[in-house]
Design a protein around this motif. Structure first.
Motif, PDB file in Angstrom:
ATOM      1  N   ILE A  53       0.913  -1.456  -0.100  1.00  0.00           N
ATOM      2  CA  ILE A  53       0.451  -0.084   0.267  1.00  0.00           C
ATOM      3  C   ILE A  53       1.369   1.315  -0.292  1.00  0.00           C
ATOM      4  N   SER A  54       0.936   2.371  -0.909  1.00  0.00           N
ATOM      5  CA  SER A  54       1.024   3.150  -0.669  1.00  0.00           C
ATOM      6  C   SER A  54       1.143   4.267   0.324  1.00  0.00           C
ATOM      7  N   PHE A 109      -0.847   9.725  -1.857  1.00  0.00           N
ATOM      8  CA  PHE A 109      -1.169   8.241  -1.132  1.00  0.00           C
ATOM      9  C   PHE A 109       0.297   7.785  -2.348  1.00  0.00           C
ATOM     10  N   THR A 110      -0.927   8.428  -3.989  1.00  0.00           N
ATOM     11  CA  THR A 110      -0.083   7.434  -4.802  1.00  0.00           C
ATOM     12  C   THR A 110       0.505   8.856  -5.595  1.00  0.00           C
ATOM     13  N   ARG A 111       0.852   9.588  -5.617  1.00  0.00           N
ATOM     14  CA  ARG A 111       1.654  10.833  -6.390  1.00  0.00           C
ATOM     15  C   ARG A 111       0.815  11.035  -7.917  1.00  0.00           C
ATOM     16  N   ARG A 112      -0.417  10.451  -7.934  1.00  0.00           N
ATOM     17  CA  ARG A 112      -1.257  10.538  -8.917  1.00  0.00           C
ATOM     18  C   ARG A 112      -2.473  11.124  -8.629  1.00  0.00           C
ATOM     19  N   LEU A 113      -2.626  12.412  -9.063  1.00  0.00           N
ATOM     20  CA  LEU A 113      -4.341  13.248  -8.871  1.00  0.00           C
ATOM     21  C   LEU A 113      -5.379  12.625  -8.671  1.00  0.00           C
TER      22      LEU A 113
ATOM     23  N   GLY B 105     -15.594   3.676   4.309  1.00  0.00           N
ATOM     24  CA  GLY B 105     -16.453   2.187   3.468  1.00  0.00           C
ATOM     25  C   GLY B 105     -15.283   2.788   2.287  1.00  0.00           C
ATOM     26  N   TYR B 106     -15.690   3.228   1.603  1.00  0.00           N
ATOM     27  CA  TYR B 106     -14.971   3.243   0.074  1.00  0.00           C
ATOM     28  C   TYR B 106     -13.432   3.311   0.207  1.00  0.00           C
ATOM     29  N   ILE B 107     -11.790   3.864   1.533  1.00  0.00           N
ATOM     30  CA  ILE B 107     -10.904   3.412   1.751  1.00  0.00           C
ATOM     31  C   ILE B 107     -11.219   1.439   1.593  1.00  0.00           C
ATOM     32  N   ILE B 117      -5.114   2.668  -0.514  1.00  0.00           N
ATOM     33  CA  ILE B 117      -6.207   3.697   0.257  1.00  0.00           C
ATOM     34  C   ILE B 117      -7.108   4.229  -0.633  1.00  0.00           C
ATOM     35  N   LEU B 118      -6.438   5.215  -1.241  1.00  0.00           N
ATOM     36  CA  LEU B 118      -7.269   5.968  -2.533  1.00  0.00           C
ATOM     37  C   LEU B 118      -7.196   5.503  -3.771  1.00  0.00           C
TER      38      LEU B 118
END
Lengths: 114, 118
Positions: A53-54, A109-113, B105-107, B117-118
């Motif tokens: 997970i990032s 979290f991911t470095r992407r928008l 819930g979405y996470i 996570i997102l």
């Protein structure tokens, strides 16, 4: 996307039928996929097999990311009050808060928008 | 994408009517639609009309990921119904419950599907 979500919630809260809500639901997802393509070069991400997970790289990024997710969360009470008060402007602010939080958190979290 | 749009539209309409089951079905439709779009982009053209390619997009999901996805849908659907009900008489606790349920819930679901996570 902000406008189409606002419209979707606004018309649905007024008891609109599927005929009047569906166009906003469709516009919402068209907007998302267009935005995703602009941000990443892909319309949609493949499901990931990578199990790592990032996480945000620095304490500042972590703070911004947590604040962003908080923004997503706080958007819902704002939207609820907006519907209660019949305020389109407040609903627009709520959806902006949600999408801004989502984009900020996603980037953290991911470095992407998107 | 039209399946996703149908899902969220049904959810939006019925969260204000308190129909949790329809809202849940709406989000299930949304997830199905998402996989259909993925299958459309990541399988070869000759596979596109093939039901097998859509089913295989669901394939390989482990039990934990599936459980996370189901939990996600239930949390999101219920979060929206609680939120819509709260719009009639907003109370801080209920509003925060709604937002936490939906975002949380979405996470959960996103971790299950995308391992992010997102």
């Amino acid at each position: 996307m902000i406008i189409s979500i606002t419209q979707l919630v606004w018309v649905a809260s007024r008891g609109a039928s599927l005929v009047w809500t569906y166009p906003w639901g469709l516009l919402m997802w068209i907007s998302y996929y267009v935005g995703h393509f602009v941000a990443t070069g892909k319309v949609i991400d493949k499901s990931s097999r990578d199990t790592s997970i990032s996480m945000p790289g620095s304490p500042v990024t972590l703070l911004v990311t947590i604040t962003s997710v908080g923004g997503m969360l706080v958007a819902f009470p704002i939207a609820i009050v907006a519907v209660h008060r019949d305020s389109y402007l407040l609903l627009l602010i709520a959806e902006t808060c949600f999408m801004g939080g989502y984009v900020g958190g996603h980037y953290g979290f991911t470095r992407r928008l998107l | 994408m039209s399946i996703q749009a149908l899902g969220v539209s049904l959810a939006a309409i019925h969260m204000f009517r308190g129909n949790t089951s329809v809202v849940t079905a709406g989000f299930v439709l949304f997830v199905v639609g998402y996989y259909v779009v993925q299958a459309g982009f990541f399988t070869s053209y000759s596979d596109l009309p093939d039901v097998r390619s859509i089913v295989s997009a669901f394939g390989g999901r482990d039990a934990i990921a599936t459980a996370l996805l189901i939990s996600s849908i239930l949390l999101i659907a219920n979060g929206f119904v609680v939120g819509a009900r709260a719009s009639e008489s907003p109370m801080i606790k209920t509003m925060i419950l709604s937002g936490t349920s939906i975002v949380g819930g979405y996470i959960l679901g996103h971790i299950g599907i995308q391992k992010e996570i997102l």
